[in-house]
Write a protein that holds these residues in place. Structure first.
Motif: not given
Length: 404
Positions: A116-117, A119, A165-167, A182, A184-185, A188
């Motif tokens: 679920n994570d 990318v 880069d996207c989740k 984007h 959330e990436v 992190k």
């Protein structure tokens, strides 16, 4: 052979021909390329033809169709719809692009189900009111405005054409629904960078950074994946009214680390403290008695603050503005006005500079206001033509009566 057997064989032959249905995936062979750059395809074992429009040839733009497709090439396509009025026959509208998209959807869904994570890389194709439309290997996706960055973004146009880069937040292939994040990436990545920076940085360090964004209260400077804040008061020793007047996004700057708040992940920075302290230079540049030109920066009830060099302001006390009586400094001065002043006293260690404007003005006749009053009284009470007894009045008597 009887007619009955002949009809039976014909029906069986027809039944053996694959039925071409909308949505089905079929094999074909390139028969021709027409003047509109459309590829004509013969559908294998079906005895019918289909057409692939130029925009349906690939998920990527095809500049030269004839260089990528040749007569006799084998292709796999998905049937989009029938063409023409004859719904039982005729030709079909075909697509390779949508077949590629189906595979991408399947791959994305498999990756998301496994992690679920996950990318993925997305390219911004355009901005719309609620966010950004992106392409993921030819599949349309969407990044809501609230999921673009970890701060409020007002100008979405700036992201057009960029790669992110996207989740994957949500994916429903049947509805062509792909929601990405984007922010959330970024969060992190910044958390990892912040942890590294917090370990390596110390309060008092001077490091290089790049201005990431501007606000009304200061500028955020990227220190290598993590941002620190330069408050507006720490940008320059000179007074800064608007951050954008001094700094711009992307500008390289040298900053001093003022404070590291590991618990809250905040870094306080200063640009001005990497530069020479103006007050340290005051004694080298000025002496008591010097006449200097400055700019009125602030007006207060008790006087005016005049900047004589960037970051150094001196006070012209209200009593030092003019030999004439001044009710309020604003009656005589205004902010931004250039004035000549004389330095009365210098105390650099206390950041104090006493200035005077009236010291540069001609002193009125007499030594003070009392002498002015005396002069006026003497004029009014001239004894030249007075009776003899009045000539015996002393100056103190005259002044005293006048004051009464």
């Amino acid at each position: 052979m009887s007619e009955e057997n002949t009809n039976k064989d014909l029906l069986e032959a027809l039944d053996s021909v694959p039925q071409v249905k909308v949505g089905s995936v079929v094999n074909g062979e390139v028969l021709a390329i027409d003047n509109d750059q459309q590829v004509v395809v013969g559908i294998e074992n079906a005895g019918v033809e289909g057409v692939i429009p130029r925009k349906e040839l690939s998920s990527q733009p095809v500049e030269d169709v004839r260089s990528q497709f040749k007569v006799g090439d084998k292709v796999k396509v998905v049937v989009i719809s029938r063409i023409g009025d004859d719904k039982e026959g005729g030709s079909f509208l075909l697509s390779i692009r949508r077949l590629e998209a189906l595979k991408v959807w399947d791959d994305l869904k498999a990756k998301f189900d496994a992690d679920n994570d996950v990318v993925v890389s997305a390219k911004v194709t355009r901005n719309v009111k609620g966010g950004l439309v992106v392409s993921v290997d030819g599949v349309r996706g969407f990044i809501p405005a609230s999921m673009i960055a970890n701060h409020f973004v007002s100008n979405l146009k700036q992201y057009n054409g960029q790669d992110f880069d996207c989740k994957i937040v949500e994916i429903v292939p049947e509805e062509n629904r792909l929601i990405l994040s984007h922010s959330e990436v970024v969060e992190k990545q910044q958390a990892a960078a912040r942890e590294k920076v917090m370990i390596e940085l110390n309060e008092g360090d001077v490091v290089e950074g790049k201005v990431a964004r501007l606000t009304n209260f200061g500028a955020f400077v990227d220190l290598g994946g993590v941002d620190g804040l330069v408050h507006i008061s720490e940008i320059s020793y000179d007074r800064v009214n608007k951050v954008s007047d001094v700094l711009s996004v992307g500008q390289e700057v040298k900053v001093k680390v003022l404070k590291l708040d590991e618990e809250r992940g905040r870094i306080s920075l200063s640009i001005k403290q990497t530069e020479p302290q103006p007050w340290d230079q005051v004694e080298d540049k000025f002496n008591e008695g010097d006449v200097v030109e400055g700019t009125v920066k602030r007006l207060v009830d008790f006087g005016a603050f005049v900047e004589v060099m960037p970051g150094v302001e001196g006070l012209v006390h209200i009593s030092q503005i003019s030999h004439k009586h001044v009710d309020t400094p604003a009656d005589v001065l205004k902010v931004g006005q250039s004035v000549q002043t004389k330095i009365l006293n210098i105390q650099p260690e206390e950041h104090r500079l006493a200035l005077s404007m009236k010291a540069l003005e001609p002193e009125p006749e007499g030594n003070d206001s009392k002498k002015d009053a005396t002069k006026k009284v003497v004029s009014d009470k001239s004894t030249d033509n007075a009776p003899e007894e009045e000539k015996g009045f002393t100056l103190g008597d005259i002044v005293g009566k006048k004051l009464d």
